[in-house]
Scaffold this motif. Structure first.
Motif: not given
Length: 260
Positions: A56, A58, A94, A96, A143
């Motif tokens: 994940i 940012t 964010t 993924t 993250n």
């Protein structure tokens, strides 16, 4: 001294000797990074963690004119002057990394980032942003850079790292360091690379441990510190401690009655 007193003294002495032998150790097995002939040549750049599937990230885009970055920072319109730093971080966009190693960025669409370092991904996104923004800035953070520490440490658990530049010793420090019962010469690091689990055993008492590619950790690494032989033996003894104490008490009582 009566017979019962002699037996009690012998049992007490035996217990003291047993404890002494079970807890003894040497400097060689306890001290970290002992001086040897190894040359220290570790460079973090050699072992920078790569972006992996399910990471994940940012990602924040900046520019001289904040207005032009709005399409690339979907949550930026919610940020105001009164936002705390914690709230500000929570509202940052964010992304993924999907099973194909891609992220889907506003305006730019799908971009393959798996296998890239954080800096390589930044350069790649900046290059694509050039068609929309003059001299864009890009910041990427992990993250979910998590490391788990198990076994003979003071505080086992999983830890979210504030940066991807983290060493094995730093992770052990976050877990409160090894207990006196932890084996320092055989610390296990489990790492997943391309879907396969790799296991490396490291000797923390040797200075050349800092040259290992596993000294700098990657996301989702698991560190396991095994117990020493004394701890294993104590655990076996511990399961029968109550029985042994009961039998010893019974024997002392019987001896005391018979010798009155």
């Amino acid at each position: 001294m009566g017979l019962s007193s002699k037996y009690g003294f012998v049992l007490a002495l035996f217990a003291v000797v047993l404890i002494m032998f079970s807890s003894c150790g040497t400097r060689k097995s306890m001290v970290y990074l002992q001086t040897d002939s190894s040359q220290i040549n570790t460079l973090y750049e050699q072992y920078v963690p790569k972006i992996q599937i399910n990471d994940i990230l940012t990602i924040v885009v900046t520019a001289a004119d904040p207005k032009v970055t709005a399409p690339f920072n979907p949550m930026s319109t919610m940020m105001g002057a009164n936002m705390t730093q914690q709230t500000d971080m929570a509202l940052r966009p964010t992304y993924t990394v999907d099973d194909n190693g891609d992220i889907n960025l506003p305006m730019l669409g799908k971009m393959h980032v798996a296998g890239l370092t954080r800096m390589q991904a930044i350069d790649k996104i900046r290059g694509d942003l050039g068609q929309y923004i003059k001299d864009p800035g890009v910041n990427i953070n992990f993250n979910n850079f998590r490391v788990s520490v198990l076994g003979e440490v003071a505080r086992p658990g999983s830890f979210i790292m504030p940066t991807e530049r983290v060493t094995l010793l730093e992770a052990l420090g976050m877990a409160g360091d090894l207990t006196i019962r932890g084996v320092r010469e055989n610390v296990m690091v489990i790492r997943e690379v391309d879907g396969k689990k790799n296991i490396q055993r490291l000797d923390l008492t040797q200075q050349n441990v800092v040259n290992s590619p596993y000294y700098y950790l990657a996301q989702n690494d698991v560190i396991y510190v095994e117990p020493n032989k004394s701890q294993i033996n104590n655990s076996k003894l511990g399961a029968n401690t109550n029985v042994i104490i009961s039998i010893a008490s019974l024997l002392i009582t019987v001896i005391s009655v018979l010798t009155r």
